[in-house]
Design an enzyme around this catalytic site. Structure first.
Site, PDB file in Angstrom:
ATOM      1  N   ASP A  56      -4.673  -1.311  -2.704  1.00  0.00           N
ATOM      2  CA  ASP A  56      -6.056  -1.801  -2.733  1.00  0.00           C
ATOM      3  C   ASP A  56      -6.193  -3.030  -1.825  1.00  0.00           C
ATOM      4  O   ASP A  56      -7.297  -3.554  -1.647  1.00  0.00           O
ATOM      5  CB  ASP A  56      -6.548  -2.059  -4.159  1.00  0.00           C
ATOM      6  CG  ASP A  56      -5.750  -3.106  -4.901  1.00  0.00           C
ATOM      7  OD1 ASP A  56      -4.768  -3.622  -4.336  1.00  0.00           O
ATOM      8  OD2 ASP A  56      -6.111  -3.414  -6.052  1.00  0.00           O
ATOM      9  N   ASP A  95      -2.907   3.171  -5.179  1.00  0.00           N
ATOM     10  CA  ASP A  95      -3.257   2.096  -6.111  1.00  0.00           C
ATOM     11  C   ASP A  95      -4.448   2.461  -6.988  1.00  0.00           C
ATOM     12  O   ASP A  95      -5.438   3.015  -6.500  1.00  0.00           O
ATOM     13  CB  ASP A  95      -3.663   0.863  -5.288  1.00  0.00           C
ATOM     14  CG  ASP A  95      -2.768  -0.329  -5.540  1.00  0.00           C
ATOM     15  OD1 ASP A  95      -2.056  -0.350  -6.559  1.00  0.00           O
ATOM     16  OD2 ASP A  95      -2.794  -1.243  -4.694  1.00  0.00           O
ATOM     17  N   LYS A 124      -0.091   3.438  -8.824  1.00  0.00           N
ATOM     18  CA  LYS A 124       0.358   2.072  -9.131  1.00  0.00           C
ATOM     19  C   LYS A 124      -0.760   1.344  -9.855  1.00  0.00           C
ATOM     20  O   LYS A 124      -1.925   1.470  -9.460  1.00  0.00           O
ATOM     21  CB  LYS A 124       0.733   1.318  -7.851  1.00  0.00           C
ATOM     22  CG  LYS A 124       1.060  -0.167  -8.087  1.00  0.00           C
ATOM     23  CD  LYS A 124       1.741  -0.816  -6.908  1.00  0.00           C
ATOM     24  CE  LYS A 124       0.837  -1.400  -5.866  1.00  0.00           C
ATOM     25  NZ  LYS A 124      -0.082  -2.443  -6.353  1.00  0.00           N
ATOM     26  N   GLU A 126      -1.666  -2.606 -11.842  1.00  0.00           N
ATOM     27  CA  GLU A 126      -1.229  -3.971 -12.115  1.00  0.00           C
ATOM     28  C   GLU A 126      -1.140  -4.127 -13.620  1.00  0.00           C
ATOM     29  O   GLU A 126      -2.137  -3.923 -14.325  1.00  0.00           O
ATOM     30  CB  GLU A 126      -2.204  -4.973 -11.475  1.00  0.00           C
ATOM     31  CG  GLU A 126      -2.178  -4.863  -9.957  1.00  0.00           C
ATOM     32  CD  GLU A 126      -3.042  -5.877  -9.238  1.00  0.00           C
ATOM     33  OE1 GLU A 126      -3.540  -6.834  -9.871  1.00  0.00           O
ATOM     34  OE2 GLU A 126      -3.212  -5.709  -8.021  1.00  0.00           O
ATOM     35  N   GLU A 193       5.585  -9.058  -7.434  1.00  0.00           N
ATOM     36  CA  GLU A 193       5.012  -9.818  -6.318  1.00  0.00           C
ATOM     37  C   GLU A 193       5.140 -11.324  -6.564  1.00  0.00           C
ATOM     38  O   GLU A 193       4.794 -11.813  -7.660  1.00  0.00           O
ATOM     39  CB  GLU A 193       3.529  -9.432  -6.143  1.00  0.00           C
ATOM     40  CG  GLU A 193       2.847 -10.174  -5.006  1.00  0.00           C
ATOM     41  CD  GLU A 193       1.550  -9.535  -4.537  1.00  0.00           C
ATOM     42  OE1 GLU A 193       1.182  -8.447  -5.019  1.00  0.00           O
ATOM     43  OE2 GLU A 193       0.907 -10.146  -3.657  1.00  0.00           O
TER      44      GLU A 193
END
Ligand code: KIV
Length: 276
Positions: A56, A95, A124, A126, A193
């Site tokens: 993204d 994403d 994916k 978060e 990250e």
């Protein structure tokens, strides 16, 4: 029908989740990059990249937004379909955008769209402890999941900026615990990250699944960068962990090959790209 069986004898068969697990076991570094269109996807693939993410981050580097928050599921599908057409070898991950996985049912519905309409082989999201139930629900339905922890750019407005995570002991412990919980819930890859090297090292040491880092130091199982950052297309200040691979190379393909070689040779990231 069983194309994958036919591909067994090939010298360079397409990467799948078993390839990535084997690479972790053999301590072979996994080289990953983002891509957003078919032309760059073909170059990234030709350079020998193992995993391509339709991130993204496209909201920032393609659409020109200041965060990833405005990106929609339709945007990701559009770019993922284009990237899929450029790939022969690399494993395609797409994403899940901001607020596209707020409930298990919504997460499942949007994951299916990314896989069926976007041709992604893994999604994916978060996540942290709050997304364990979502990952469990997706895994129960055989959706391959990469769980992104550490700095989570979709939370930028909640945390007040793009910040390094895991510097204080409580936060560090929480990151390691969330990584384990997400793996136990069924995550197939964990991406971290912006954390100090030691956190990257602990998490990849403790998990059985591959751990991919971006600004997470040299001890993780693989590295990922945003394509436009490492090709020095991004204007202005880039994060500390970015290396300009275009420098010294006269074509994008040569720069991409240099990146793959540096990741595989564990020459990138160097100390100047790491957080302590
Ligand atoms: O969106 C993206 O490109 C990402 C990478 C920074 C890992 O999530």
């Amino acid at each position: 029908m069983y194309t994958q069986l036919e591909q067994r004898g090939m010298t360079d068969p397409p990467v799948n989740i078993s390839t990535l697990r084997r690479m972790k076991q053999d301590r072979e570094a996994i080289a990953c990059l983002t891509a957003y269109d078919a032309s760059y996807a073909a170059l990234v693939d030709a350079a020998g990249t193992d995993v391509v993410l339709v991130g993204d981050s496209l909201g920032m580097v393609v659409q020109g937004h200041t965060t990833t928050v405005p990106v929609t599921v339709d945007d990701i599908i559009y770019h993922s379909r284009a990237v899929a057409r450029g790939l022969r070898h690399a494993f395609l991950v797409a994403d899940m955008p901001f607020m596209s996985y707020a409930t298990p049912a919504q997460a499942l519905q949007n994951s299916v769209r990314l896989m069926q309409e976007g041709a992604a082989k893994m999604i994916k999201l978060e996540g942290g402890a709050g997304q364990v139930g979502i990952v469990e629900h997706l895994a129960k339905h055989d959706i391959p999941v990469c769980a992104h922890i550490g700095l989570k750019p979709q939370s930028v407005h909640k945390i007040g900026g793009f910040k390094v995570r895991g510097r204080d002991p409580d936060d560090a412990l929480q990151l390691v615990e969330s990584a384990v919980q997400l793996q136990n819930a069924g995550a197939d890859i964990v991406l971290i990250e912006c954390v100090p090297n030691e956190i990257g090292k602990s998490i990849s040491g403790v998990l059985d699944v591959p751990v991919i880092g971006i600004g997470a130091g040299p001890h993780v199982d693989g590295q990922i960068l945003v394509l436009y950052d490492m090709l020095n297309i991004t204007q202005g200040r880039t994060p500390k962990f970015v290396r300009n691979f275009q420098r010294g190379h006269d074509s994008p393909l040569a720069a991409l090959q240099a990146y793959v070689a540096a990741v595989k040779g564990r020459e990138y990231p160097a100390p100047e790209h790491c957080f302590s």
